[in-house]
Design an enzyme around this catalytic site. Structure first.
Site, mmCIF file in Angstrom:
data_model
loop_
_atom_site.group_PDB
_atom_site.id
_atom_site.type_symbol
_atom_site.label_atom_id
_atom_site.label_comp_id
_atom_site.label_asym_id
_atom_site.label_seq_id
_atom_site.Cartn_x
_atom_site.Cartn_y
_atom_site.Cartn_z
ATOM 1 N N TYR A 1 -3.803 -0.442 9.801
ATOM 2 C CA TYR A 1 -2.488 -0.316 8.550
ATOM 3 C C TYR A 1 -1.548 0.183 8.490
ATOM 4 O O TYR A 1 -0.754 -1.260 8.140
ATOM 5 C CB TYR A 1 -4.176 -0.411 7.769
ATOM 6 C CG TYR A 1 -3.590 -0.991 6.510
ATOM 7 C CD1 TYR A 1 -3.738 -2.013 6.003
ATOM 8 C CD2 TYR A 1 -3.828 0.278 5.581
ATOM 9 C CE1 TYR A 1 -3.881 -2.679 5.207
ATOM 10 C CE2 TYR A 1 -3.483 -0.453 3.769
ATOM 11 C CZ TYR A 1 -3.825 -2.022 3.945
ATOM 12 O OH TYR A 1 -3.907 -2.678 2.324
ATOM 13 N N SER B 1 0.503 -1.159 0.268
ATOM 14 C CA SER B 1 -0.491 0.077 0.132
ATOM 15 C C SER B 1 0.841 1.136 -0.160
ATOM 16 O O SER B 1 1.840 1.031 0.417
ATOM 17 C CB SER B 1 -0.682 -0.459 1.152
ATOM 18 O OG SER B 1 -1.510 0.959 0.987
#
Ligand SMILES: *[C@@H]1O[C@H](CO)[C@@H](O)[C@H](O)[C@H]1NC(C)=O
Length: 250
Positions: free
Chosen positions: A159, A148
């Protein structure tokens, strides 16, 4: 600026220049018919799209397996099962499974913190150990990590730590393959911005970033990732604008 920063900056500039040149002169994509592709988390939005794209490119069939990627014993057993059932080695590994707790760091229950790290980071080790040794023996394969942009710059979300780990894992694997001279085993690090799958509803994106970037359309994300994968590109940030925060960090 020290030498590491300079190198990083040069790397990023190189990728951007190469990316720009490639918009005009598209390099030839590699054919992947005949490859055995394994995608984790293919029940999710992105995983399903990757599966459809790759099955279409590979002109093949799909075989679903159910496995808890955080359970290494289960991963190794299922890997053996796949090899026995299909009589072949996996040659493309797409590490796509990921979770997010959708909580601020301090509000996040301990079990969810562990789950995020286990799925987004530890599972990469188990999957790689299960499938990469055969790729190395044949000096043929491709490892794709769906990380990501939040693995390159942070926002307030559980995250990020796990995605920074995923990026670190992927980069060290790529270095290891390079130093061991397995040039036939390719790697692609895919860093999409937040994908519009509802997964990140409660993550607070930094205002200055949210201003410029809307959540990504999953189909656009997979299309861009596929373009990079099929030309063996080592890193792709989606959308291209997200290369900027990466450079500013460097
Ligand atoms: C899988 O890879 C191993 C290691 O290179 C090799 O010995 C084996 O023959 C391969 N299996 C198949 C079915 O190709």
């Amino acid at each position: 600026m020290n030498i590491t920063h300079t190198m990083m900056l040069l790397d990023v500039i190189y990728f951007i220049l190469r990316g720009s040149v490639r918009i005009v002169f598209r390099p030839r994509t590699k054919p992947i018919d005949g490859e055995l592709v394994l995608i984790t988390g293919s029940g999710g939005v992105l995983g399903r799209l990757f599966a459809l794209e790759l099955v279409r490119e590979a002109g093949g069939k799909a075989h679903p397996y159910r496995v808890d990627v955080t359970n290494r014993v289960e991963v190794y057993c299922t890997a053996d099962e796949v090899r026995t059932d299909l009589g072949r080695n996996v040659t493309m590994l797409v590490n796509n499974a990921r979770v997010v707790a959708r909580e601020r760091l301090m509000d996040c229950p301990d079990e969810l913190v562990e789950r995020t790290m286990k799925v987004n980071c530890h599972a990469l080790f188990w999957m790689t150990k299960a499938f990469v040794p055969q790729m190395k023996e044949q000096n043929h394969g491709h490892i794709i990590t769906i990380a990501s942009v939040l693995g390159l710059f942070s926002t307030a979300c559980d995250y990020c730590a796990s995605k920074f780990s995923a990026v670190g894992f992927h980069e060290s694997l790529a270095h290891e393959l390079l130093t061991e001279e397995f040039d036939g085993v390719k790697t692609t690090l895919v860093c999409p911005y937040i994908v519009d799958t509802g997964m990140f509803d409660r993550c607070k994106i930094r205002d200055e970033v949210a201003l410029f970037l809307a959540p990504l359309d999953p189909e656009y994300c997979v299309e861009q990732a596929m373009n990079a994968i099929l030309i063996d590109q080592p890193l792709v940030c989606i959308p291209r604008l997200t290369y900027l925060p990466v450079i500013s960090r460097a």
